[in-house]
Structure formats: structure tokens, C-alpha cells
Scaffold this motif. Structure first.
Motif, PDB file in Angstrom:
ATOM      1  N   LEU A   1       1.238  -1.520   0.551  1.00 55.32           N
ATOM      2  CA  LEU A   1      -0.138  -0.046   0.155  1.00 55.32           C
ATOM      3  C   LEU A   1       0.474   1.368  -0.091  1.00 55.32           C
ATOM      4  N   GLY A   2       2.061   1.440   0.335  1.00 59.69           N
ATOM      5  CA  GLY A   2       2.681   2.388   0.387  1.00 59.69           C
ATOM      6  C   GLY A   2       3.260   2.972   1.669  1.00 59.69           C
ATOM      7  N   ASP A   3       4.237   3.992   1.773  1.00 57.39           N
ATOM      8  CA  ASP A   3       4.630   4.735   3.210  1.00 57.39           C
ATOM      9  C   ASP A   3       2.923   5.591   3.789  1.00 57.39           C
ATOM     10  N   PRO A   4       2.770   5.544   4.499  1.00 55.56           N
ATOM     11  CA  PRO A   4       1.932   6.365   5.230  1.00 55.56           C
ATOM     12  C   PRO A   4       1.762   7.305   4.849  1.00 55.56           C
ATOM     13  N   GLY A   5       0.712   8.194   3.455  1.00 53.78           N
ATOM     14  CA  GLY A   5       0.415   9.913   3.345  1.00 53.78           C
ATOM     15  C   GLY A   5       1.452  10.149   1.902  1.00 53.78           C
ATOM     16  N   ALA A   6       1.655   8.538   1.591  1.00 59.16           N
ATOM     17  CA  ALA A   6       2.577   8.627  -0.069  1.00 59.16           C
ATOM     18  C   ALA A   6       0.989   7.439  -0.763  1.00 59.16           C
ATOM     19  N   GLY A   7       1.192   6.658  -0.099  1.00 58.55           N
ATOM     20  CA  GLY A   7       0.034   5.687  -1.124  1.00 58.55           C
ATOM     21  C   GLY A   7      -1.298   5.816  -0.528  1.00 58.55           C
ATOM     22  N   ARG A   8      -1.804   4.427  -0.276  1.00 57.75           N
ATOM     23  CA  ARG A   8      -2.812   4.397   0.308  1.00 57.75           C
ATOM     24  C   ARG A   8      -3.673   4.329   1.460  1.00 57.75           C
ATOM     25  N   ILE A   9      -2.475   4.549   2.466  1.00 54.07           N
ATOM     26  CA  ILE A   9      -2.534   4.981   3.751  1.00 54.07           C
ATOM     27  C   ILE A   9      -2.657   5.973   4.346  1.00 54.07           C
ATOM     28  N   THR A  10      -3.786   6.423   5.067  1.00 53.40           N
ATOM     29  CA  THR A  10      -3.743   7.581   5.620  1.00 53.40           C
ATOM     30  C   THR A  10      -2.292   7.555   6.874  1.00 53.40           C
ATOM     31  N   ARG A  11      -1.955   8.829   7.005  1.00 49.59           N
ATOM     32  CA  ARG A  11      -0.497   8.079   7.585  1.00 49.59           C
ATOM     33  C   ARG A  11      -1.155   9.006   9.389  1.00 49.59           C
ATOM     34  N   ILE A  12      -1.715   8.475  10.441  1.00 48.87           N
ATOM     35  CA  ILE A  12      -2.778   9.424  11.555  1.00 48.87           C
ATOM     36  C   ILE A  12      -1.005  10.105  12.084  1.00 48.87           C
ATOM     37  N   THR A  13      -1.707  11.455  12.806  1.00 48.15           N
ATOM     38  CA  THR A  13      -0.912  12.493  13.183  1.00 48.15           C
ATOM     39  C   THR A  13      -0.474  11.612  14.485  1.00 48.15           C
ATOM     40  N   PRO A  14       1.134  11.958  13.801  1.00 51.10           N
ATOM     41  CA  PRO A  14       2.512  11.907  15.224  1.00 51.10           C
ATOM     42  C   PRO A  14       1.615  12.321  16.043  1.00 51.10           C
ATOM     43  N   SER A  15       2.010  13.008  16.492  1.00 50.66           N
ATOM     44  CA  SER A  15       1.752  13.526  18.388  1.00 50.66           C
ATOM     45  C   SER A  15       0.588  12.582  18.417  1.00 50.66           C
ATOM     46  N   GLN A  16      -0.312  11.941  18.179  1.00 49.91           N
ATOM     47  CA  GLN A  16      -1.715  10.833  18.735  1.00 49.91           C
ATOM     48  C   GLN A  16      -0.908   9.894  18.832  1.00 49.91           C
ATOM     49  N   VAL A  17       0.124   9.242  18.239  1.00 53.12           N
ATOM     50  CA  VAL A  17       0.566   8.156  18.457  1.00 53.12           C
ATOM     51  C   VAL A  17       2.067   8.050  18.253  1.00 53.12           C
ATOM     52  N   VAL A  18       2.588   7.553  19.855  1.00 50.73           N
ATOM     53  CA  VAL A  18       4.327   8.386  19.863  1.00 50.73           C
ATOM     54  C   VAL A  18       4.637   6.438  20.092  1.00 50.73           C
ATOM     55  N   SER A  19       5.966   6.183  20.114  1.00 45.33           N
ATOM     56  CA  SER A  19       6.797   5.700  20.548  1.00 45.33           C
ATOM     57  C   SER A  19       7.365   6.027  21.775  1.00 45.33           C
ATOM     58  N   TYR A  20       7.841   4.519  22.849  1.00 43.88           N
ATOM     59  CA  TYR A  20       7.877   5.147  23.784  1.00 43.88           C
ATOM     60  C   TYR A  20       9.191   5.492  24.016  1.00 43.88           C
ATOM     61  N   LYS A  21       9.833   4.507  23.141  1.00 41.91           N
ATOM     62  CA  LYS A  21      11.856   5.133  23.276  1.00 41.91           C
ATOM     63  C   LYS A  21      11.950   6.185  22.882  1.00 41.91           C
ATOM     64  N   TYR A  22      11.468   6.497  21.690  1.00 45.30           N
ATOM     65  CA  TYR A  22      12.301   7.844  20.595  1.00 45.30           C
ATOM     66  C   TYR A  22      10.891   9.528  21.749  1.00 45.30           C
ATOM     67  N   HIS A  23      10.421   8.858  21.414  1.00 42.24           N
ATOM     68  CA  HIS A  23       9.008  10.188  22.439  1.00 42.24           C
ATOM     69  C   HIS A  23       9.292  10.660  23.804  1.00 42.24           C
ATOM     70  N   CYS A  24       8.905   9.693  24.757  1.00 45.80           N
ATOM     71  CA  CYS A  24       8.796   9.678  25.651  1.00 45.80           C
ATOM     72  C   CYS A  24      10.142  10.065  27.300  1.00 45.80           C
TER      73      CYS A  24
END
Length: 225
Positions: A153-176
Motif C-alpha cells: 500500500l505504500g508509505d503512510p501519507g504517500a500511498g493508500r495509507i492515511t498517516r495518523i498524526t504523529p503526536s497522537q500515537v508515539v513511541s515510548y523509546k523515542y518520544h517519552c
């Protein structure tokens, strides 16, 4: 609208408590009517379980969500090791009508792609993911299900996948690293550590409102055909 909330509990990577904790976190953070369903090889008391026909290993079970007839209405998938820290209503309102919505992969590998720890979709879409999947071939050449979904389906936001806003779903390892991000609704614990291995009070509080279920209770068990 009745939403279906899906998870996968396969093998012995996590204890069954993870399923009950996730179910309770969903109940406390989602106001929409919903049904919680677990795809599993180990039926659990008081959990609506589906025993799929395909014995795929671990995360590859997620691809069965796109089997025709499996998900038939608006759906939300959550990995067992996520921690829900805010209302899920906004995510559902924004993305449950999409063909498929996912976060972009934030791992430092640099290969891009999607992150399949959180997915929302209409339920009647993306059957071509399932139809294209060859377990023996694809599970040997790819690291995981999200790489296969990205191929299709391609990358989120570039193909058929809608990208979820980055601030709504985050990584514990990288963002917390400096604490809980205030705008985040779902924290993803990919890799290590797992949620039960950290000492952050906000993680413990999000998971603590959980009462163990008696193993003498009956469960709802079904099999997809």
C-alpha cells in the motif's frame, strides 16, 4: 456506529494480563459502543476470542484482519504492549472511515514504511493485502507484517495509507524520554522495554486500574470461517 477493537495474543511473549489490561484501558478511554475481540491460540475467560484457521507466527496474525469476512465494520487494532493515555474517540472519529490509517514507522532503521501497532480501517477494505500474502515466502524474506503492508500500500501519507498524526500515537523509546507527551493518546512499546518493565508513574497509572479475572469464568470463543 459499533466499533470492533482487535488485538492479537499469540504464543508466550506476553502474559494474559496484557489482554485484560488492554481491554480495560480501551473501556476507560473509548466512549463509542464497541466489541473487543482477541485473535489468539489461547482462549481467555471473559474475552471474546477468535481462533483463526491459519497458524501464523506472532505478528503475522495481524494480516488475517484483512481476510474477507473477518472485519466487517469500522475497526481499531492495538498491539498488546501499547499504553493508552488519552481518549481514543478523536482517533476513531478521524480515521475509522479511512481505507487504512497507520502511523509512519519511527524506527531508526531509515527504511520508512508504516507502524502496525495501531491501525484503523473501515473493515470492508484492503482485502488485497490478504490475497497477496504468501506466508511461507513473505515471512522468510521480510522482518514483519508492517513491511508487507508497506510493500502493498505504500508509505503512510504517500500511498493508500492515511498517516495518523504523529503526536497522537508515539513511541515510548523515542518520544517519552522526558516524560509523557501531553497530546499522545497511545504510547507504543516496540522492542524493549515492555510496559511492565518501566518505573514511570504515568505508565503504571495508565495500566493499574485493572482487576484480575477469575479463571473460572467462561469466555466467548469463535472461529473464523
Amino acid at each position: 456506529m459499533v466499533l470492533t477493537v482487535w488485538c492479537v495474543f499469540w504464543g508466550d511473549k506476553y502474559s494474559s494480563d496484557y489482554v485484560y489490561i488492554l481491554k480495560r484501558m480501551v473501556e476507560m478511554n473509548l466512549s463509542y459502543p464497541h466489541e473487543f475481540i482477541c485473535i489468539t491460540d489461547n482462549p481467555l475467560p471473559m474475552i471474546n476470542c477468535i481462533l483463526p484457521e491459519c497458524d501464523y507466527h506472532g505478528w503475522w496474525q495481524k494480516l488475517q484482519l484483512f481476510m474477507p469476512g473477518m472485519a466487517t465494520g469500522p475497526s481499531l487494532y492495538l498491539d498488546l504492549d501499547v499504553v493508552i493515555t488519552g481518549s481514543l474517540d478523536g482517533l476513531v472519529e478521524q480515521y475509522a472511515g479511512c481505507e487504512l490509517a497507520m502511523p509512519a514507522n519511527w524506527a531508526m532503521s531509515g527504511h520508512g514504511g508504516c507502524q502496525s501497532s495501531v491501525m484503523l480501517w473501515r473493515g470492508d477494505t484492503c482485502h488485497d493485502i490478504w490475497e497477496a500474502f504468501d506466508y511461507e515466502a513473505d515471512s522468510n524474506r521480510l522482518w514483519g507484517d508492517q513491511e508487507f503492508i508497506t510493500e502493498q500500500l505504500g508509505d503512510p501519507g504517500a500511498g493508500r495509507i492515511t498517516r495518523i498524526t504523529p503526536s497522537q500515537v508515539v513511541s515510548y523509546k523515542y518520544h517519552c524520554r522526558t516524560g509523557q507527551p501531553m497530546d499522545a493518546k497511545v504510547i507504543v512499546f516496540h522492542g524493549k522495554p515492555d510496559p511492565h518493565e518501566v518505573d514511570d508513574e504515568w505508565v503504571k497509572n495508565a495500566r493499574s486500574r485493572f482487576t484480575p479475572i477469575s479463571v473460572t469464568s467462561t469466555s466467548g470463543i469463535g472461529r473464523h470461517h
